[in-house]
Design an enzyme around this catalytic site. Structure first.
Site, short mmCIF file in Angstrom:
data_model
loop_
_atom_site.label_atom_id
_atom_site.label_comp_id
_atom_site.label_asym_id
_atom_site.label_seq_id
_atom_site.Cartn_x
_atom_site.Cartn_y
_atom_site.Cartn_z
N GLY A 68 0.88 -1.16 0.10
CA GLY A 68 0.00 0.13 0.04
C GLY A 68 0.78 1.14 -0.09
CB CYS A 69 0.18 4.80 -1.02
SG CYS A 69 -1.36 5.00 -0.56
CE1 TYR A 70 -1.80 8.21 3.85
CE2 TYR A 70 -3.50 6.54 3.68
CZ TYR A 70 -2.97 7.73 3.74
OH TYR A 70 -4.02 8.94 3.90
CB THR A 77 5.58 2.53 0.15
OG1 THR A 77 4.86 1.30 -0.24
CG2 THR A 77 6.91 2.56 -0.24
#
Lengths: 343, 343, 343, 343
Positions: free
Chosen positions: D148-150, D152
């Protein structure tokens, strides 16, 4: 009618004061000063004020200002401390929106603001103008130091917990985000739209001037020194501050929601949202309200408080008018019962 | 006190009406309807209204609304025309912020709005609610058709020239730009921030619904049919309309600046800026003002008029309240003397 | 490998050149100058370039630059004209992104730019760097005057109609909107985010410096002098130009869509969208493309052309690299086949 | 050439994959599926891809996809788990950008994602696709769960401290801010520009789906369970994530700057900024880089790590391509050496 003067009427807090005072039923704006625009109409510089203000900028000299009942300083740091003594001698009350009288320790002031304090004798007398903590002193004050924008949002969030001793005061964290108007109306590369639009960053992590102010005031509440990590950020929007506050709970605290609701039950401008809410800066844009919510994620011992204000209103001009209302015995909400501009 | 009802209180024009009416000294908002939110508090949906409005949404039925002196329709097109007849029969006055009664030709309405008109008999009676052109009729109207946002900005710009016959009416150009709130509060991909932020585009060049409305009203002023090229654009901002208008001058016209100043000298909400000005939408944000300037670049025969409004205020809710003030004999600026929110 | 130098590497066009050239397979950026940052690494000022450029700023002296095959001037107006002669003498080719060599009439240049031209003898030799109109001359040019951003978008829109004589050349209207990066990287109050965010306005209606440039170039195409009303506007976004162009058709013109498609069929960077499209600046953000669409609303005699570019790419640095490719015999798209950054 | 397929090519991660793969020298995009747009050209939906992609959307059936070497799932959660087994059986490798295979505990997945897991047997095999922690496993994986972006941004910030045991793992705080493109391309009221523009708020404080993912991965590094308070916020911009991380140091740790620089010395896409820096999301916009800086304000025992990425690149599509490069033995930066789009 209160005859009000504004020194430094060309910055964002100055024009915001004018926006509010233009509709205040008990105030007449009699003097607006600007060193660089003497003789020009205020509404020529700020067409948003056309039809509301017909004043002409005058030079910031004490004699002109002495005819006022109250003078607001919406100036850069270092100006109010040069004129305060003389104005008080004329019987003029002062609300200083700059930082000149916020810190109680002249040496610490000098450390953070990079110049010697020109008027240390008045520091003790100056009342810190956060009505929620200093209401009674403000009512009789001659000189009010209007709080910084970040300090306002952070203090209102931590207060209910600190004064009850429910959190570890040595490891407070304030992760705070501000719109770019907080940087003021100055020709600077860093706040160009091409630099701040569509981007997000922290700044001043090593130390921001609002840190000692917040620490000083939280220590008063906590009745001991506090440890605070304060990280300000710049948000690609114009108005608004969002404080996300973290602290360690030090025991069973009962209902945090009830604690906050009771603490602020009688406050005109602090509004505790229903449980599980997330305040949004847009809902206080242009208004003097502070919206607060409290969370205890997953029932852990870390409490999260969310506190939002409009940095130019509750964080500056609106709070100043609130203080004025207290100093002149007016109902607190006079001239401040506006509704936030949504969307 | 005027008992006011709002049908469709969940869109942006509805919440903007609530923002204005909450502080209007002569109005009590007694009914706010929403089919989908019956029973919820209005300020639960719109926290910006906390402390200002304590109404609960009710269902949009005629009986409830019949207790009002005035009902505002802030509904999608096609709703007001279903309820207008009955409400008028109860003696309730109506201001319709949708397009139902703006066009005088029911067939043309059907062509542009894609449905049959449910109440053609009231079309003739409905008064077009642009106070600057229909003030006297509005004062005695039972049913007012509040103008569209684009039509308001465009008409106020062309009027002084058209009514004097100073421009070629067959080749008018209106290049108009709007903030995204004009698209309303609807779950749509096209107005997501990821789609509209940091971008600019025209839309509806082949034909926009406001085109026939503008043509109809300009023809009334010009006393002949007009030719208009109307190109709307979407600006990556929330509020504001900027109309850039172009026309060919048809002879020596004297001072355009004087012409506009005289035309609008007595208008409360139309403000002709000094010569060589460029109005900025921020200077009318949240206010009911229209700022106008006139240019004749390089002394050529093409005149350029710049006209800006807040699409939700002078372009919708503020103009509606202006119309209400006229219909109930109140001073025109009552409840509308707010100052624009700058910055 | 082409050894390229950039004079004035600290503005937005300078950093955009670096972004493009860093990945250009046939270019080595050997010199980047900045009077104020000599000795600093370029990527210390622009962290976006970390890992892509490891150059250090040097002073802008001719000797250092003489080792380059090509020098780009990304400087304020008035700098390139002081160094061009000497560099050419060294055999260095020049692409000037400023306005110094765009106007063919030195007196008109002086009128609009407020200073005497320091190098009038080179004006005649300088080739106007719009590849779509001057491709062959560019290939052999020593000195290319890279077009302005507005002129690029406007010319590409009007060209197909003007060169066929299909529109009235005496009453052209260009209503053009630009993102704020067009104002450059300068500490100025007017382009602060608090001043330009969430707002829209026209500027320079009385006369903008790009007006004579556009008129000069359109006249070349039309083979007669043209009349142009040019109104630039500031959009609250960073990148992008949207030109909305209006002209009167002078007879039956057949399919405008076909005319445009044929005109630009072989152009690498001009893309005529399908009929009834509305180009959006986001779809060319970061790319060297120009998206164009043509409309004839309601079949009237007014044609509307929509033309969008990224002001920093096709309107500046990308077009400059396109010119470089032509001057050095490279395929035109070399280093420029990027895809727009959406969303 | 790697024949790549994209399932779900109409969301923001899908179009971002296309933007990157269109220029990847070793990839041919052979299939792009979309249930709703079968038969349409991809560039008709996304004009930003005109000239770069000429594919037509096909239906998402296994047979068509079986001709690919690799399939990217850029679908909503719950889709990849229905097709993964069959595609693997055809010998097709899979990179899933959704959350289907990120959590190792099927029951926890069910708890957070609200549906039963359709393919629990593959969970164990799926490799978590953060190259900085799982490089070797990724190289031989058949099925990669793209982070997921968060997660990472948060993991890259905490990793160097956690793996050395230098911070208290039980009270980690991640205050994270995301642009609105993280919410995806869905018709929703909450992400309209009128709702998210010019405003800032936290959301999901009670529990966000990325919380268990971050906890799971940090625990692997810490070799013990961790306590994490995770507060996501929505920033009024399109792209970018800024993680502000707080932790308590548990002893003398030496130079944090050196620790981070050494940890990431060989990483292509993790860039530790010089001491006292503040990373800015604009400097990684459109690139696959993560910029990190470390602070220890006032020498206290609270460390502050700032970590920024582009949520659609390093937080989604770029990281997926990085994983593909690893899986197919290509140099890691292939197709990913773009420079951030500033300004």
């Amino acid at each position: 009618m209160i005859r009000a003067g504004i020194v430094g009427g060309t910055g964002y807090t100055g024009v915001e004061l004018l926006r509010i005072l233009a509709l205040h039923p008990e105030v007449e704006v009699s003097v607006v000063t600007s060193r660089s625009d003497v003789g020009s109409r205020v509404d020529a510089l700020y067409p948003s004020l056309r039809g509301a203000i017909d004043t002409v900028f005058s030079a910031p000299d004490v004699e002109t200002l002495s005819a006022c009942d109250l003078v607001f300083f919406a100036t850069p740091n270092g100006t109010a401390m040069l004129m305060a003594q003389q104005l008080l001698a004329y019987g003029v009350k002062i609300i200083d929106l700059s930082a000149d009288f916020r810190l109680k320790d002249a040496l610490e002031w000098q450390h953070w603001y990079g110049m010697e304090h020109a008027c240390p004798t008045l520091i003790a007398e100056a009342v810190y103008g956060l009505p929620e903590t200093h209401r009674e002193s403000i009512k009789t004050a001659r000189l009010v130091a209007n709080p910084g924008c970040y300090p306002t949002a952070v203090q209102l969030g931590f207060l209910p917990l600190l004064e009850k001793g429910l959190i570890d005061p040595h490891h407070l964290i304030a992760d705070v985000k501000s719109g770019v108007s907080g940087a003021g109306r100055k020709a600077e590369m860093a706040t160009l739209m091409s630099e701040t639009g569509e981007s997000f960053k922290a700044y001043g992590v090593a130390g921001h001037r609002h840190l000692p102010e917040i620490r000083q005031q939280l220590a008063l509440t906590a009745k001991q020194s506090v440890g605070l990590t304060f990280v300000p950020h710049l948000v690609p929007m114009i108005r608004g501050i969002h404080a996300t506050l973290y602290a360690r709970l030090t025991g069973d605290v009962g209902s945090l929601q009830t604690l906050f609701e009771q603490k602020y039950a009688d406050e005109v401008f602090v509004d505790v949202l229903p449980a599980n809410s997330h305040p949004d800066t847009r809902n206080v844009r242009g208004s003097n309200n502070c919206h607060i919510s409290i969370h205890q994620p997953q029932g852990q011992d870390t409490v999260v408080i969310l506190s939002v204000i409009d940095n130019l209103v509750k964080g500056a001009a609106g709070q100043a008018v609130h203080n004025m209302n207290l100093m002149f015995g007016l109902p607190e909400h006079t001239g401040l019962n506006t509704v936030a501009l949504y969307p």
